[in-house]
Design a protein around this motif. Structure first.
Motif, PDB file in Angstrom:
ATOM      1  N   MET A 149       0.844  -1.179   0.000  1.00 45.04           N
ATOM      2  CA  MET A 149       0.000   0.000   0.000  1.00 45.04           C
ATOM      3  C   MET A 149       0.892   1.246   0.000  1.00 45.04           C
ATOM      4  O   MET A 149       1.819   1.350   0.799  1.00 45.04           O
ATOM      5  N   PRO A 150       0.612   2.232  -0.867  1.00 42.86           N
ATOM      6  CA  PRO A 150       1.458   3.421  -0.944  1.00 42.86           C
ATOM      7  C   PRO A 150       1.309   4.279   0.313  1.00 42.86           C
ATOM      8  O   PRO A 150       0.273   4.291   0.955  1.00 42.86           O
ATOM      9  N   ASN A 151       2.377   4.976   0.623  1.00 44.83           N
ATOM     10  CA  ASN A 151       2.338   5.921   1.730  1.00 44.83           C
ATOM     11  C   ASN A 151       1.607   7.173   1.264  1.00 44.83           C
ATOM     12  O   ASN A 151       2.020   7.810   0.295  1.00 44.83           O
ATOM     13  N   ILE A 152       0.527   7.531   1.953  1.00 42.00           N
ATOM     14  CA  ILE A 152      -0.248   8.712   1.571  1.00 42.00           C
ATOM     15  C   ILE A 152       0.011   9.797   2.589  1.00 42.00           C
ATOM     16  O   ILE A 152      -0.132   9.583   3.793  1.00 42.00           O
ATOM     17  N   ALA A 153       0.407  10.951   2.102  1.00 48.98           N
ATOM     18  CA  ALA A 153       0.690  12.080   3.002  1.00 48.98           C
ATOM     19  C   ALA A 153      -0.604  12.551   3.642  1.00 48.98           C
ATOM     20  O   ALA A 153      -1.660  12.525   3.012  1.00 48.98           O
ATOM     21  N   PRO A 154      -0.538  12.977   4.897  1.00 45.62           N
ATOM     22  CA  PRO A 154      -1.734  13.499   5.551  1.00 45.62           C
ATOM     23  C   PRO A 154      -2.178  14.789   4.888  1.00 45.62           C
ATOM     24  O   PRO A 154      -1.370  15.483   4.257  1.00 45.62           O
ATOM     25  N   PRO A 155      -3.468  15.116   5.005  1.00 38.33           N
ATOM     26  CA  PRO A 155      -3.934  16.362   4.407  1.00 38.33           C
ATOM     27  C   PRO A 155      -3.219  17.566   5.018  1.00 38.33           C
ATOM     28  O   PRO A 155      -2.815  17.539   6.170  1.00 38.33           O
ATOM     29  N   THR A 156      -3.068  18.597   4.223  1.00 39.99           N
ATOM     30  CA  THR A 156      -2.355  19.781   4.691  1.00 39.99           C
ATOM     31  C   THR A 156      -3.278  20.892   5.133  1.00 39.99           C
ATOM     32  O   THR A 156      -2.830  21.989   5.427  1.00 39.99           O
ATOM     33  N   SER A 157      -4.571  20.661   5.215  1.00 37.35           N
ATOM     34  CA  SER A 157      -5.505  21.738   5.542  1.00 37.35           C
ATOM     35  C   SER A 157      -5.221  22.359   6.898  1.00 37.35           C
ATOM     36  O   SER A 157      -5.431  23.538   7.096  1.00 37.35           O
ATOM     37  N   MET A 158      -4.729  21.586   7.856  1.00 36.44           N
ATOM     38  CA  MET A 158      -4.412  22.156   9.161  1.00 36.44           C
ATOM     39  C   MET A 158      -3.269  23.158   9.042  1.00 36.44           C
ATOM     40  O   MET A 158      -3.183  24.079   9.810  1.00 36.44           O
ATOM     41  N   GLN A 159      -2.400  22.992   8.091  1.00 36.28           N
ATOM     42  CA  GLN A 159      -1.286  23.905   7.902  1.00 36.28           C
ATOM     43  C   GLN A 159      -1.738  25.207   7.246  1.00 36.28           C
ATOM     44  O   GLN A 159      -1.143  26.249   7.477  1.00 36.28           O
ATOM     45  N   ASN A 160      -2.791  25.169   6.463  1.00 42.63           N
ATOM     46  CA  ASN A 160      -3.208  26.347   5.723  1.00 42.63           C
ATOM     47  C   ASN A 160      -3.496  27.539   6.616  1.00 42.63           C
ATOM     48  O   ASN A 160      -3.190  28.664   6.263  1.00 42.63           O
ATOM     49  N   TYR A 161      -4.103  27.307   7.772  1.00 39.68           N
ATOM     50  CA  TYR A 161      -4.413  28.430   8.650  1.00 39.68           C
ATOM     51  C   TYR A 161      -3.134  29.073   9.172  1.00 39.68           C
ATOM     52  O   TYR A 161      -3.085  30.290   9.375  1.00 39.68           O
ATOM     53  N   ILE A 162      -2.086  28.292   9.368  1.00 44.95           N
ATOM     54  CA  ILE A 162      -0.800  28.825   9.834  1.00 44.95           C
ATOM     55  C   ILE A 162      -0.199  29.714   8.749  1.00 44.95           C
ATOM     56  O   ILE A 162       0.252  30.827   9.021  1.00 44.95           O
ATOM     57  N   ASP A 163      -0.201  29.226   7.519  1.00 45.26           N
ATOM     58  CA  ASP A 163       0.317  30.012   6.398  1.00 45.26           C
ATOM     59  C   ASP A 163      -0.491  31.289   6.210  1.00 45.26           C
ATOM     60  O   ASP A 163       0.067  32.352   5.974  1.00 45.26           O
ATOM     61  N   PHE A 164      -1.811  31.157   6.288  1.00 39.34           N
ATOM     62  CA  PHE A 164      -2.680  32.320   6.109  1.00 39.34           C
ATOM     63  C   PHE A 164      -2.389  33.369   7.177  1.00 39.34           C
ATOM     64  O   PHE A 164      -2.246  34.557   6.870  1.00 39.34           O
ATOM     65  N   ALA A 165      -2.311  32.938   8.431  1.00 37.63           N
ATOM     66  CA  ALA A 165      -2.033  33.878   9.525  1.00 37.63           C
ATOM     67  C   ALA A 165      -0.677  34.550   9.315  1.00 37.63           C
ATOM     68  O   ALA A 165      -0.554  35.772   9.467  1.00 37.63           O
ATOM     69  N   ALA A 166       0.346  33.760   8.973  1.00 40.60           N
ATOM     70  CA  ALA A 166       1.688  34.317   8.768  1.00 40.60           C
ATOM     71  C   ALA A 166       1.689  35.350   7.649  1.00 40.60           C
ATOM     72  O   ALA A 166       2.315  36.409   7.764  1.00 40.60           O
ATOM     73  N   LYS A 167       0.975  35.047   6.570  1.00 40.20           N
ATOM     74  CA  LYS A 167       0.884  35.962   5.439  1.00 40.20           C
ATOM     75  C   LYS A 167       0.282  37.303   5.858  1.00 40.20           C
ATOM     76  O   LYS A 167       0.586  38.338   5.287  1.00 40.20           O
ATOM     77  N   ASN A 168      -0.577  37.265   6.879  1.00 43.62           N
ATOM     78  CA  ASN A 168      -1.231  38.479   7.361  1.00 43.62           C
ATOM     79  C   ASN A 168      -0.591  39.044   8.625  1.00 43.62           C
ATOM     80  O   ASN A 168      -1.187  39.879   9.304  1.00 43.62           O
ATOM     81  N   GLY A 169       0.613  38.569   8.948  1.00 48.62           N
ATOM     82  CA  GLY A 169       1.349  39.113  10.068  1.00 48.62           C
ATOM     83  C   GLY A 169       0.819  38.717  11.439  1.00 48.62           C
ATOM     84  O   GLY A 169       1.114  39.380  12.432  1.00 48.62           O
ATOM     85  N   VAL A 170       0.058  37.628  11.504  1.00 49.85           N
ATOM     86  CA  VAL A 170      -0.500  37.165  12.775  1.00 49.85           C
ATOM     87  C   VAL A 170       0.352  36.015  13.296  1.00 49.85           C
ATOM     88  O   VAL A 170       0.568  35.027  12.605  1.00 49.85           O
ATOM     89  N   THR A 171       0.850  36.167  14.502  1.00 51.51           N
ATOM     90  CA  THR A 171       1.645  35.123  15.147  1.00 51.51           C
ATOM     91  C   THR A 171       0.710  34.191  15.904  1.00 51.51           C
ATOM     92  O   THR A 171      -0.216  34.646  16.577  1.00 51.51           O
ATOM     93  N   LEU A 172       0.956  32.895  15.796  1.00 47.59           N
ATOM     94  CA  LEU A 172       0.120  31.894  16.451  1.00 47.59           C
ATOM     95  C   LEU A 172       0.955  31.135  17.484  1.00 47.59           C
ATOM     96  O   LEU A 172       1.619  30.161  17.152  1.00 47.59           O
ATOM     97  N   PRO A 173       0.914  31.583  18.738  1.00 56.30           N
ATOM     98  CA  PRO A 173       1.682  30.881  19.774  1.00 56.30           C
ATOM     99  C   PRO A 173       1.206  29.442  19.920  1.00 56.30           C
ATOM    100  O   PRO A 173       0.038  29.130  19.670  1.00 56.30           O
TER     101      PRO A 173
END
Length: 184
Positions: free
Chosen positions: A1-25
């Motif tokens: 069975m191939p290794n399937i990477a986990p979805p990246t949707s949880m990461q999107n909010y981090i990228d979005f916040a960073a793009k808008n100058g919001v730090t997420l402790p």
């Protein structure tokens, strides 16, 4: 069975916040809603994404899924797109003010009306209430009621109403979008 990477949707909010100058402790309570978490907004989003045990495929529970999504989005606008506020506030306006029995089929219709609204209001921004002033209930409160479905549903409704009420300064905008949606 191939290794399937986990979805990246949880990461999107981090990228979005960073793009808008919001730090997420990554520690303590959620900086936006105040949820009792150990890892801040990251854990708050995990609770939101994974923690609610209602059977949302059941037609009688559809409404609660929409209320959860809208309440959480309005409490955490810093990790969503700016038009997200219009959508979630308008949907809650339609549910609370006009008692629209929301279904999955209505969300794309509301998006279509919002897209037309955006075309005539391209520079409009809804300024969110201050963090920690977007309703007193949070994901950690709701999850504490998970074992009691009736109490949980009541708290979800209260949570969404508090989040909606916190955005009172923009109810007129939600009302205009709702009127277009209702064909008034």
């Amino acid at each position: 069975m191939p290794n399937i990477a986990p979805p990246t949707s949880m990461q999107n909010y981090i990228d979005f916040a960073a793009k808008n100058g919001v730090t997420l402790p990554n520690k303590g309570r959620c900086q936006f809603c105040g949820a009792d978490t150990q890892r801040g907004v990251h854990e708050c989003l995990e609770i939101f994404n994974l923690g609610f045990q209602l059977n949302f495929s059941s037609p009688e529970n559809h409404l609660y899924r929409f209320l959860i999504v809208d309440a959480h989005a309005l409490q955490h606008p810093e990790v969503h797109g700016r038009w997200s506020n219009h959508f979630h506030l308008s949907r809650l306006h339609l549910i609370f003010r006009y008692q629209v029995h929301w279904t999955y089929e209505l969300s794309p219709r509301l998006s279509d009306h919002l897209n037309r609204y955006k075309a005539s209001h391209p520079n409009e921004h809804l300024l969110p209430p201050e963090p920690l002033h977007r309703g007193s209930l949070t994901t950690s409160d709701i999850i504490s009621y998970a074992a009691d479905e009736i109490a949980c549903k009541d708290k979800i409704h209260q949570w969404a109403k508090e989040a909606y009420d916190a955005w009172k300064a923009h109810h007129k905008v939600a009302h205009r979008i709702a009127h277009r949606f209702l064909g008034k």
